[in-house]
Design a protein around this motif. Structure first.
Motif, short mmCIF file in Angstrom:
data_model
loop_
_atom_site.label_atom_id
_atom_site.label_comp_id
_atom_site.label_asym_id
_atom_site.label_seq_id
_atom_site.Cartn_x
_atom_site.Cartn_y
_atom_site.Cartn_z
N LEU A 86 -2.51 -12.65 5.52
CA LEU A 86 -1.20 -12.21 5.89
C LEU A 86 -0.37 -12.91 4.96
O LEU A 86 -0.45 -14.06 4.69
N LYS A 87 0.76 -12.32 4.76
CA LYS A 87 1.69 -12.61 3.85
C LYS A 87 3.13 -12.80 4.40
O LYS A 87 3.36 -12.38 5.64
N PRO A 88 4.04 -13.65 4.09
CA PRO A 88 5.27 -13.71 4.64
C PRO A 88 6.28 -12.20 4.93
O PRO A 88 7.02 -12.17 5.95
N GLU A 89 5.89 -11.40 3.95
CA GLU A 89 6.74 -10.38 4.14
C GLU A 89 5.84 -9.42 5.32
O GLU A 89 6.39 -8.10 5.72
N ASP A 90 4.98 -9.82 6.17
CA ASP A 90 4.40 -9.10 7.20
C ASP A 90 5.00 -9.73 8.55
O ASP A 90 4.78 -8.89 9.44
N THR A 91 5.99 -10.66 8.30
CA THR A 91 6.63 -10.86 9.34
C THR A 91 7.64 -9.90 10.03
O THR A 91 8.38 -9.34 9.21
N ALA A 92 7.24 -9.68 11.30
CA ALA A 92 8.04 -8.35 12.05
C ALA A 92 7.63 -8.37 13.57
O ALA A 92 6.61 -8.97 13.83
#
Length: 126
Positions: A86-92
């Motif tokens: 997981l990457k920070p840009e997967d935050t949602a």
């Protein structure tokens, strides 16, 4: 009453993993596609991955290929999304969706889907 209930969201550090679950109830026999969408604050809802109930065929967004895996357990009317690396840009907020009546739109178009869950939050910190 048709219903989708998601679970499994949470907070993890970058590189971690989470598994989301979505349980369908109601007229589950009529579901053709089930899948996952996500929406970050200020952004449009986007398709992540979907699976065809009858055959297990799948589609993935390019940004999750090789990291996320969608699967299903038809006996439990459940679809899973295994999320690795997981990457920070997967935050949602992640939403489960079901398609019962095809309108011919692409799999990643939210308008194709007839039933939605309430969403489960995924937060990835760096």
């Amino acid at each position: 009453q048709d219903q989708l209930v998601e679970s499994g969201g949470g907070s993890v550090q970058a590189g971690g993993s989470l598994r989301l679950s979505c349980v369908a109830s109601g007229y589950t026999y009529s579901i053709k596609w089930m899948g996952w969408f996500r929406q970050a604050p200020g952004k449009e809802r986007e398709g992540v991955a979907v699976i065809y109930s009858a055959t297990g065929g799948t589609y993935y967004a390019d940004f999750v290929k090789g990291r996320f895996t969608i699967s299903q357990d038809n006996a439990k009317n459940t679809v899973y999304l295994q999320m690795n690396s997981l990457k920070p840009e997967d935050t949602a907020m992640y939403y489960c969706a079901a398609d019962r009546v095809s309108t011919g739109r692409p799999w990643y178009d939210p308008r194709e889907y007839n039933t939605w869950g309430q969403g489960t939050q995924v937060t990835v910190s760096s």
